[in-house]
Design an enzyme around this catalytic site. Structure first.
Site, mmCIF file in Angstrom:
data_model
loop_
_atom_site.group_PDB
_atom_site.id
_atom_site.type_symbol
_atom_site.label_atom_id
_atom_site.label_comp_id
_atom_site.label_asym_id
_atom_site.label_seq_id
_atom_site.Cartn_x
_atom_site.Cartn_y
_atom_site.Cartn_z
ATOM 1 N N LYS A 38 107.877 77.983 26.616
ATOM 2 C CA LYS A 38 108.610 76.598 26.227
ATOM 3 C C LYS A 38 109.719 76.532 26.861
ATOM 4 O O LYS A 38 110.468 77.192 27.125
ATOM 5 C CB LYS A 38 108.671 76.725 24.476
ATOM 6 C CG LYS A 38 109.318 77.989 24.046
ATOM 7 C CD LYS A 38 109.390 78.042 22.440
ATOM 8 C CE LYS A 38 110.156 79.278 21.938
ATOM 9 N NZ LYS A 38 110.050 79.268 20.790
ATOM 10 N N ARG A 132 109.596 77.290 7.883
ATOM 11 C CA ARG A 132 109.905 76.441 8.720
ATOM 12 C C ARG A 132 108.255 75.490 9.108
ATOM 13 O O ARG A 132 108.172 74.548 9.421
ATOM 14 C CB ARG A 132 110.295 76.814 10.111
ATOM 15 C CG ARG A 132 110.563 75.851 11.277
ATOM 16 C CD ARG A 132 111.152 76.608 12.369
ATOM 17 N NE ARG A 132 110.229 77.564 13.086
ATOM 18 C CZ ARG A 132 110.399 78.082 14.255
ATOM 19 N NH1 ARG A 132 111.366 77.886 15.001
ATOM 20 N NH2 ARG A 132 109.534 79.062 14.650
ATOM 21 N N TYR A 265 140.499 67.598 33.214
ATOM 22 C CA TYR A 265 140.762 66.677 31.873
ATOM 23 C C TYR A 265 141.423 67.375 30.585
ATOM 24 O O TYR A 265 141.381 68.401 30.394
ATOM 25 C CB TYR A 265 139.199 66.448 31.366
ATOM 26 C CG TYR A 265 138.264 65.638 32.396
ATOM 27 C CD1 TYR A 265 138.910 64.264 32.486
ATOM 28 C CD2 TYR A 265 137.142 65.982 32.584
ATOM 29 C CE1 TYR A 265 138.022 63.476 33.255
ATOM 30 C CE2 TYR A 265 136.286 65.273 33.472
ATOM 31 C CZ TYR A 265 136.680 63.958 33.754
ATOM 32 O OH TYR A 265 135.852 63.246 34.525
ATOM 33 N N MET A 313 131.435 67.340 33.876
ATOM 34 C CA MET A 313 129.981 67.143 33.471
ATOM 35 C C MET A 313 129.470 67.713 34.817
ATOM 36 O O MET A 313 128.308 68.346 34.686
ATOM 37 C CB MET A 313 129.447 65.584 33.540
ATOM 38 C CG MET A 313 128.094 65.180 33.704
ATOM 39 S SD MET A 313 127.911 63.406 33.647
ATOM 40 C CE MET A 313 128.453 62.955 31.910
HETATM 41 C C1 LIG Z 1 109.879 80.714 20.432
HETATM 42 C C2 LIG Z 1 108.883 81.062 19.829
HETATM 43 C C3 LIG Z 1 108.706 82.513 20.023
HETATM 44 C C4 LIG Z 1 109.298 83.540 21.037
HETATM 45 O O1 LIG Z 1 110.437 83.945 20.783
HETATM 46 P P1 LIG Z 1 111.315 84.982 21.244
HETATM 47 O O2 LIG Z 1 112.267 85.444 20.211
HETATM 48 O O3 LIG Z 1 112.298 84.211 22.329
HETATM 49 O O4 LIG Z 1 110.721 86.119 21.782
HETATM 50 C C5 LIG Z 1 107.511 83.042 19.342
HETATM 51 N N1 LIG Z 1 106.875 82.389 18.150
HETATM 52 C C6 LIG Z 1 107.430 81.318 18.075
HETATM 53 C C7 LIG Z 1 106.445 80.522 16.880
HETATM 54 C C8 LIG Z 1 108.202 80.574 18.794
HETATM 55 O O5 LIG Z 1 108.668 79.533 18.249
#
Ligand SMILES: *Cc1c(COP(=O)(O)O)cnc(C)c1O
Length: 372
Positions: A38, A132, A265, A313
């Site tokens: 991801k 969550r 800046y 930036m």
């Molecule tokens: C991002 C995520 C992972 C991977 O987590 P890491 O700590 O980076 O290994 C695994 N499961 C879920 C549900 C996640 O959102």
């Protein structure tokens, strides 16, 4: 195409392979790696990384959105792709078109999928204590109901640990409770004759601190990229992980800052004595946190160059007093090694007051990704 232009990421694919082998050796033989790719594979480049992993025999991946899954499919990833989070009903078509496995984020969401009527492949999320994602572990009737929805092909059940990185007794006890809740749900489903689904629970820290667990998949993210979330994190498993990503930019200009002059800046940095400074062609739009202003350092020709002034930036300034040899066009290393020195993503995260996961996942789109 100019691949090492103004700022870029170098990926060490040997290190990625090495880390994958470390995980494979650590995990039980029946447990398959389901790498988390991801957020553009934590900034590394989802397509490059997934293709390399697929070549190494990885057959399952997880992403955070249907769009991320679609991108992988279009680039030739043909294993299972699990979407770990919410997909809006207007995008349900993408789940089918790109053959993505959707997470059922709770019982209400299952009804949403049912109303749509098309046949979806799903993994059911179980909330074992993070609160969550997933249907509550103690709401078993609702979980069973999801399995009975005719247009849902439930191929998996999973949960997520929220303090598996923790080392104190309270955090360990909480994690064990989460594990028990998950195992309870799986057993109860089996007891009711519901079978044939895969189970998974662990992310990186779940794998590294609870490697005795044995599920069908392990969702390794951050540690597969060779780093931990924080510099001082310690894990139970003895693994040798090597950073995959280096972040580099060009020294675009070398100039003098005379005693008493200020730079950047807000004029937040002033020269106590006349000094040589450098301008780097990378900034916060590329993922360098702005709160690295006047904090931390970069490496240039094997020497450390402290960050001075505010991060801009597209550019940033460094103090080149300690770098004898520095010329426009030279490489500056923001994450990675130069000579004897190394800056790790955990270091940058520490200077910026965050975790390496955030630093990496926010690496900018305009950085070129180069496999080396
Ligand atoms: C991002 C995520 C992972 C991977 O987590 P890491 O700590 O980076 O290994 C695994 N499961 C879920 C549900 C996640 O959102």
């Amino acid at each position: 195409m100019y691949q090492k232009g103004r700022a870029w990421i170098e990926l060490n694919m040997e290190h990625l392979k090495h880390n994958m082998e470390q995980f494979r050796a650590l995990l039980p033989p029946d447990c398959a790696l389901m790498p988390a790719v991801k957020a553009n594979a934590y900034g590394h480049g989802a397509v490059l990384v997934s293709k390399a992993l697929q070549k190494q025999g990885v057959k399952s991946f997880c992403v955070a959105s249907a769009a991320e899954g679609a991108e992988l499919r279009k680039s030739g990833i043909d294993g299972e792709i699990l979407v770990l989070a919410y997909t809006h009903p207007e995008q349900f078509g993408d789940l089918i078109e790109y053959d993505l496995t959707q997470t059922v984020v709770d019982g209400n969401y299952a009804q949403e999928l049912k109303r749509d009527g098309r046949r979806f492949t799903v993994h059911v999320g179980i909330d074992t204590g993070m609160h969550r994602l997933g249907e509550r572990w103690d709401n078993l009737e609702e979980i069973v109901k999801i399995f009975r929805i005719p247009n849902l092909n439930v191929t998996g059940v999973y949960s997520h640990l929220c303090v598996s990185d923790g080392k104190d007794s309270k955090e360990k006890a909480y994690t064990l409770e989460q594990i028990h809740h998950f195992e309870y749900v799986v057993e109860e489903l089996h007891r009711r004759g519901i079978d044939g689904f895969k189970c998974h629970l662990q992310g990186s820290y779940g794998i590294l601190n609870y490697s005795e667990l044995c599920f069908d998949y392990a969702r390794a993210g951050i540690a597969l990229y060779g780093i931990l979330s924080e510099k001082n994190d310690r894990v139970n498993a003895s693994v040798d992980l090597k950073p995959v990503l280096s972040l580099k930019a060009r020294l675009e200009s070398v100039r003098m800052l005379y005693q008493g002059e200020s730079a950047g800046y807000g004029l937040t940095y002033s020269a106590g004595k006349t000094q040589k400074i450098g301008v780097l062609s990378i900034g916060y739009a590329d993922g360098i946190p702005r709160n690295l202003s006047n904090r931390g350092q970069v490496l240039c020709n094997g020497k450390a160059a402290p960050v001075i002034g505010r991060i801009c930036m597209d550019q940033m300034l460094v103090d080149l007093s300690g770098v004898e040899q520095a010329a426009p066009g030279d490489e500056a290393v923001l994450i990675g090694t130069s000579g004897e020195l190394e800056i790790r993503a955990e270091d940058m995260a520490g200077w910026a007051g965050t975790i390496s996961n955030e630093i990496l996942s926010r690496m900018g789109e305009r950085l070129e990704r180069v496999a080396v």
